[in-house]
Scaffold this motif. Structure first.
Motif, PDB file in Angstrom:
ATOM      1  N   CYS A 172       0.824  -1.197   0.000  1.00 59.17           N
ATOM      2  CA  CYS A 172       0.000   0.000   0.000  1.00 59.17           C
ATOM      3  C   CYS A 172       0.863   1.254   0.000  1.00 59.17           C
ATOM      4  CB  CYS A 172      -0.910   0.023   1.229  1.00 59.17           C
ATOM      5  SG  CYS A 172      -2.395  -0.996   1.047  1.00 59.17           S
ATOM      6  N   GLY A 173       0.322   2.312  -0.642  1.00 59.03           N
ATOM      7  CA  GLY A 173       0.988   3.605  -0.646  1.00 59.03           C
ATOM      8  C   GLY A 173       0.015   4.698  -0.269  1.00 59.03           C
ATOM      9  N   ASN A 174       0.337   5.908  -0.587  1.00 58.58           N
ATOM     10  CA  ASN A 174      -0.518   7.043  -0.233  1.00 58.58           C
ATOM     11  C   ASN A 174      -1.792   7.118  -1.068  1.00 58.58           C
ATOM     12  OD1 ASN A 174       1.150   8.101   1.809  1.00 58.58           O
ATOM     13  ND2 ASN A 174       2.464   9.109   0.282  1.00 58.58           N
ATOM     14  N   TYR A 175      -1.791   6.501  -2.255  1.00 62.32           N
ATOM     15  CA  TYR A 175      -2.942   6.652  -3.138  1.00 62.32           C
ATOM     16  C   TYR A 175      -3.635   5.337  -3.468  1.00 62.32           C
ATOM     17  CZ  TYR A 175      -1.175  11.386  -3.778  1.00 62.32           C
ATOM     18  OH  TYR A 175      -0.756  12.670  -3.550  1.00 62.32           O
ATOM     19  N   THR A 176      -2.890   4.259  -3.589  1.00 61.02           N
ATOM     20  CA  THR A 176      -3.489   2.983  -3.952  1.00 61.02           C
ATOM     21  C   THR A 176      -2.825   1.842  -3.192  1.00 61.02           C
ATOM     22  OG1 THR A 176      -1.955   2.652  -5.799  1.00 61.02           O
ATOM     23  CG2 THR A 176      -4.053   3.746  -6.298  1.00 61.02           C
ATOM     24  N   CYS A 177      -3.422   0.664  -3.325  1.00 59.01           N
ATOM     25  CA  CYS A 177      -2.827  -0.586  -2.837  1.00 59.01           C
ATOM     26  C   CYS A 177      -2.899  -1.609  -3.961  1.00 59.01           C
ATOM     27  CB  CYS A 177      -3.590  -1.121  -1.622  1.00 59.01           C
ATOM     28  SG  CYS A 177      -3.457  -0.129  -0.126  1.00 59.01           S
ATOM     29  N   GLY A 178      -1.952  -2.515  -3.969  1.00 58.82           N
ATOM     30  CA  GLY A 178      -2.047  -3.650  -4.873  1.00 58.82           C
ATOM     31  C   GLY A 178      -1.092  -3.679  -6.032  1.00 58.82           C
ATOM     32  N   PHE A 179      -0.514  -2.524  -6.407  1.00 63.35           N
ATOM     33  CA  PHE A 179       0.478  -2.575  -7.468  1.00 63.35           C
ATOM     34  C   PHE A 179       1.707  -3.338  -6.982  1.00 63.35           C
ATOM     35  CE2 PHE A 179      -1.818   1.219  -9.077  1.00 63.35           C
ATOM     36  CZ  PHE A 179      -2.019   0.794 -10.389  1.00 63.35           C
ATOM     37  N   PRO A 182       6.084  -0.906  -5.203  1.00 56.81           N
ATOM     38  CA  PRO A 182       5.604   0.075  -4.219  1.00 56.81           C
ATOM     39  C   PRO A 182       5.510   1.507  -4.732  1.00 56.81           C
ATOM     40  CG  PRO A 182       7.119  -1.453  -3.175  1.00 56.81           C
ATOM     41  CD  PRO A 182       7.143  -1.764  -4.646  1.00 56.81           C
ATOM     42  N   PHE A 183       6.431   1.929  -5.591  1.00 53.79           N
ATOM     43  CA  PHE A 183       6.416   3.331  -6.029  1.00 53.79           C
ATOM     44  C   PHE A 183       5.159   3.669  -6.820  1.00 53.79           C
ATOM     45  CE2 PHE A 183       8.163   1.348  -9.800  1.00 53.79           C
ATOM     46  CZ  PHE A 183       7.718   2.132 -10.858  1.00 53.79           C
ATOM     47  N   LEU A 184       4.551   2.678  -7.495  1.00 54.58           N
ATOM     48  CA  LEU A 184       3.320   2.946  -8.240  1.00 54.58           C
ATOM     49  C   LEU A 184       2.159   3.267  -7.310  1.00 54.58           C
ATOM     50  CD1 LEU A 184       3.472   0.207 -11.034  1.00 54.58           C
ATOM     51  CD2 LEU A 184       3.867   2.659 -11.297  1.00 54.58           C
ATOM     52  N   ASN A 185       2.185   2.710  -6.102  1.00 55.28           N
ATOM     53  CA  ASN A 185       1.133   2.994  -5.131  1.00 55.28           C
ATOM     54  C   ASN A 185       1.257   4.386  -4.525  1.00 55.28           C
ATOM     55  OD1 ASN A 185      -0.302   0.343  -5.056  1.00 55.28           O
ATOM     56  ND2 ASN A 185       1.709  -0.392  -4.389  1.00 55.28           N
ATOM     57  N   GLU A 186       2.366   5.043  -4.789  1.00 59.32           N
ATOM     58  CA  GLU A 186       2.568   6.415  -4.316  1.00 59.32           C
ATOM     59  C   GLU A 186       2.152   7.439  -5.362  1.00 59.32           C
ATOM     60  OE1 GLU A 186       3.422   6.975  -1.294  1.00 59.32           O
ATOM     61  OE2 GLU A 186       4.054   4.962  -0.718  1.00 59.32           O
ATOM     62  N   MET A 187       1.596   6.966  -6.484  1.00 60.98           N
ATOM     63  CA  MET A 187       1.240   7.854  -7.591  1.00 60.98           C
ATOM     64  C   MET A 187      -0.261   7.869  -7.815  1.00 60.98           C
ATOM     65  SD  MET A 187       4.054   6.891 -10.522  1.00 60.98           S
ATOM     66  CE  MET A 187       5.800   7.260 -10.365  1.00 60.98           C
ATOM     67  N   GLU A 188      -0.789   9.034  -8.164  1.00 62.50           N
ATOM     68  CA  GLU A 188      -2.144   9.127  -8.667  1.00 62.50           C
ATOM     69  C   GLU A 188      -2.159   8.660 -10.122  1.00 62.50           C
ATOM     70  OE1 GLU A 188      -4.656  12.537  -6.950  1.00 62.50           O
ATOM     71  OE2 GLU A 188      -2.656  13.434  -7.189  1.00 62.50           O
ATOM     72  N   LEU A 189      -3.353   8.439 -10.663  1.00 66.68           N
ATOM     73  CA  LEU A 189      -3.459   7.928 -12.026  1.00 66.68           C
ATOM     74  C   LEU A 189      -2.766   8.837 -13.026  1.00 66.68           C
ATOM     75  CD1 LEU A 189      -4.543   5.907 -14.070  1.00 66.68           C
ATOM     76  CD2 LEU A 189      -6.706   7.186 -14.101  1.00 66.68           C
ATOM     77  N   SER A 190      -2.913  10.153 -12.860  1.00 61.13           N
ATOM     78  CA  SER A 190      -2.269  11.086 -13.798  1.00 61.13           C
ATOM     79  C   SER A 190      -0.755  10.952 -13.758  1.00 61.13           C
ATOM     80  CB  SER A 190      -2.677  12.526 -13.465  1.00 61.13           C
ATOM     81  OG  SER A 190      -2.326  12.858 -12.134  1.00 61.13           O
ATOM     82  N   ASP A 191      -0.202  10.755 -12.567  1.00 65.15           N
ATOM     83  CA  ASP A 191       1.243  10.573 -12.432  1.00 65.15           C
ATOM     84  C   ASP A 191       1.688   9.253 -13.042  1.00 65.15           C
ATOM     85  OD1 ASP A 191       1.554  13.000 -11.061  1.00 65.15           O
ATOM     86  OD2 ASP A 191       1.011  12.054  -9.171  1.00 65.15           O
ATOM     87  N   ARG A 192       0.879   8.218 -12.856  1.00 65.95           N
ATOM     88  CA  ARG A 192       1.226   6.927 -13.449  1.00 65.95           C
ATOM     89  C   ARG A 192       1.189   7.006 -14.962  1.00 65.95           C
ATOM     90  NH1 ARG A 192      -2.391   5.002  -9.565  1.00 65.95           N
ATOM     91  NH2 ARG A 192      -3.847   4.196 -11.131  1.00 65.95           N
ATOM     92  N   ASN A 193       0.239   7.744 -15.515  1.00 63.73           N
ATOM     93  CA  ASN A 193       0.165   7.896 -16.974  1.00 63.73           C
ATOM     94  C   ASN A 193       1.420   8.580 -17.515  1.00 63.73           C
ATOM     95  OD1 ASN A 193      -2.311   6.649 -17.302  1.00 63.73           O
ATOM     96  ND2 ASN A 193      -3.479   8.547 -17.031  1.00 63.73           N
TER      97      ASN A 193
END
Length: 227
Positions: A172-179, A182-193
Motif C-alpha cells: 500500500c501507498g498514499n494513493y493505492t494498494c495492490g500494485f 511500491p512506487f506505483l502505489n505512491e502515484m495518482e493515475l495522472s502521475d502513473r500515466n
C-alpha cells in the motif's frame, strides 16, 4: 560452429526454464486460487517475469531452429530484446535511486539470490545477445515487430491497472494498494500515466537500438558464412 551452438542453446533453455519455474510456474494459479500464495497473480505481477517468458519462447525457438527451417517465435525476437533493455534500465535506475521503490532489500540475500537477480537483470540479455550475434539468422519486419512490442507494453499496463491492483491488498501507498511495485502505489493515475509515457519512450528507443543490434548481428553472421 554447430558443436558450440547446440550446447549453448541447450544450456540457455535449461536456465530459462529453471528460473521460469522458480519465478512463475511454481504453483502460480493453483496456489493463488487455493489461498496458498499471498498475492493474486503470483510471479506474473512483475514485468521482469513477463520478459522472462519472452526469453523462454526465444530459447525454445532457438532449439526448434536446429530441426526446422521455419520456427514460430521469430517475430518476438526484436520485442524481446527491447523489453530486456527496458527491464535493465528501469530496474537498475529505480534501484539506484531508492531500493524501496521496488521493495528490494539485499541485506540478507544468499549467494543464490544474487545469482538469480543477476540472471534476470543481466544474464538473460547477455545470453540473448550471444544468440543473436553468433547463431540466429532469422529476420522480421520492423512494423510488425514494433506492433508486437506495443501489444506486450500495453498488455502489461492493463494487466496491473485493471486486474492486479484491484485484486491485491498490498503493498500500500498514499494513493493505492495492490500494485506490485511500491512506487506505483505512491502515484495518482495522472502521475502513473506520465510514468507509462516515459516508459513508452524508453521502449521505443530500446526498439530502435534492438533493430540496430539485429542488423549488425546479421552482418556478422553473413560475414562468417561467406569466409
Amino acid at each position: 560452429m554447430r558443436i558450440i551452438r547446440l550446447p549453448f542453446r541447450a544450456i540457455t533453455l535449461i536456465l530459462v526454464i529453471y528460473f521460469w519455474w522458480l519465478g512463475v510456474g511454481n504453483g502460480l494459479y493453483i496456489g493463488a486460487s487455493s489461498g496458498y500464495m499471498t498475492n493474486w497473480g503470483g510471479g506474473l505481477r512483475y514485468l521482469t517475469n513477463w520478459v522472462l517468458i519472452l526469453n523462454l519462447l526465444v530459447a525454445v525457438n532457438a532449439v526448434m531452429n536446429e530441426h526446422l527451417e521455419r520456427t514460430p517465435f521469430n517475430f518476438i525476437i526484436p520485442a524481446t530484446l527491447s523489453m530486456n533493455f527496458v527491464v535493465i534500465a528501469l530496474y537498475w535506475g529505480l534501484r539506484i535511486i531508492d531500493k524501496s521503490y521496488l521493495d528490494v532489500n539485499t541485506e540478507d540475500w544468499s549467494t543464490f539470490e544474487w545469482l538469480w537477480d543477476f540472471y534476470l537483470h543481466w544474464g538473460m540479455s547477455i545470453l540473448l545477445l550471444i544468440e543473436l550475434f553468433f547463431f540466429n539468422k532469422s529476420s522480421s519486419k520492423t512494423i510488425s515487430s514494433y506492433f508486437t512490442l506495443m501489444v506486450i507494453f500495453f498488455s502489461y499496463i492493463f494487466w496491473i491497472e485493471l486486474i492486479i491492483m484491484p485484486n491485491n491488498d498490498e503493498p500500500c501507498g498514499n494513493y493505492t494498494c495492490g500494485f506490485p511495485y511500491p512506487f506505483l502505489n505512491e502515484m495518482e493515475l495522472s502521475d502513473r500515466n506520465i510514468f507509462y509515457f516515459g516508459v513508452w519512450v524508453l521502449g521505443t528507443v530500446s526498439f530502435v537500438l534492438a533493430r540496430v543490434i539485429l542488423w549488425a548481428s546479421k552482418k556478422v553472421i553473413m560475414k562468417e558464412l561467406t569466409e
